[in-house]
Scaffold this motif. Structure first.
Motif, mmCIF file in Angstrom:
data_model
loop_
_atom_site.group_PDB
_atom_site.id
_atom_site.type_symbol
_atom_site.label_atom_id
_atom_site.label_comp_id
_atom_site.label_asym_id
_atom_site.label_seq_id
_atom_site.Cartn_x
_atom_site.Cartn_y
_atom_site.Cartn_z
ATOM 1 N N VAL A 134 108.908 108.360 93.307
ATOM 2 C CA VAL A 134 108.612 108.839 91.958
ATOM 3 C C VAL A 134 107.166 109.299 91.976
ATOM 4 N N VAL A 146 111.957 111.686 82.778
ATOM 5 C CA VAL A 146 112.114 111.517 84.221
ATOM 6 C C VAL A 146 112.943 112.698 84.701
ATOM 7 N N THR A 195 115.380 105.404 87.815
ATOM 8 C CA THR A 195 115.284 106.041 89.130
ATOM 9 C C THR A 195 115.916 105.165 90.205
ATOM 10 N N GLN A 235 113.594 112.556 95.127
ATOM 11 C CA GLN A 235 112.324 112.400 94.425
ATOM 12 C C GLN A 235 112.447 112.852 92.971
ATOM 13 N N SER A 236 111.878 112.071 92.053
ATOM 14 C CA SER A 236 111.814 112.440 90.636
ATOM 15 C C SER A 236 110.357 112.426 90.200
ATOM 16 N N GLU A 237 110.116 113.028 89.049
ATOM 17 C CA GLU A 237 108.760 113.059 88.505
ATOM 18 C C GLU A 237 108.772 112.514 87.081
#
Length: 167
Positions: A127, A83, A119, A90-92
């Protein structure tokens, strides 16, 4: 491994290659399989693109600011997920991988649950992830977790971009 072994998902605290504990092998399997699925199979890790070899050889440096989750059954590392550190809320999610020998046991779901809990704990509102279109099982998994297909932010052919906003 037996079915009685308990699945443990942890964020390893030792950020050195010595503390790798199976992560490099999982990342190598992920990248080798992905290259083959893209029709660009390579013989071994040494033939992968530089950026993927870097992840495999020193994941703790490459993913230094990110949350790295490793799933274990007994002493064996059987899955991983990254993560990214939040940027503008915003995270991916990247590199979700489960050892093919233990698929169907809820490992990917466990990793995804842990990632979404992480998150939420860090106040991430959105996400996102990208997944190859031929990985229909993964797409279905993401949809079950509330992700939906969105406009692509990646120009590579064959990628499906998905997003989930916090409830």
């Amino acid at each position: 491994m037996t079915d009685q072994q308990r699945l443990v998902i942890a964020r390893p605290s030792g950020r050195t290659s010595a503390a790798d504990d199976g992560l490099s092998a999982l990342l190598a399997a992920y990248h080798l399989r992905t290259q083959a699925e893209k029709g660009e199979a390579v013989a071994d890790v040494d033939d992968l693109p530089d950026r993927y070899r870097a992840e495999i050889s020193d994941p703790w440096t490459v993913f230094g600011d990110d949350a790295v989750l490793v799933a274990r059954l007994g002493d064996a590392a059987v899955g991983c997920l990254v993560v990214t550190a939040p940027v503008e809320g915003q995270s991916e999610i990247k590199r979700l991988w489960t050892d093919p020998a233990v698929r169907g046991r809820g490992i990917a779901s466990g990793l995804l649950e842990a990632a979404l809990a992480h998150t939420a704990e860090h106040g991430v509102g959105t996400v996102r992830l990208s997944v190859w279109q031929w990985r229909t099982g993964a797409i279905s998994l993401y949809e079950r977790f509330g992700f939906s297909v969105t406009e692509s932010w990646d120009a590579r052919d064959g990628l499906v971009c998905m997003r989930r906003t916090a409830a």
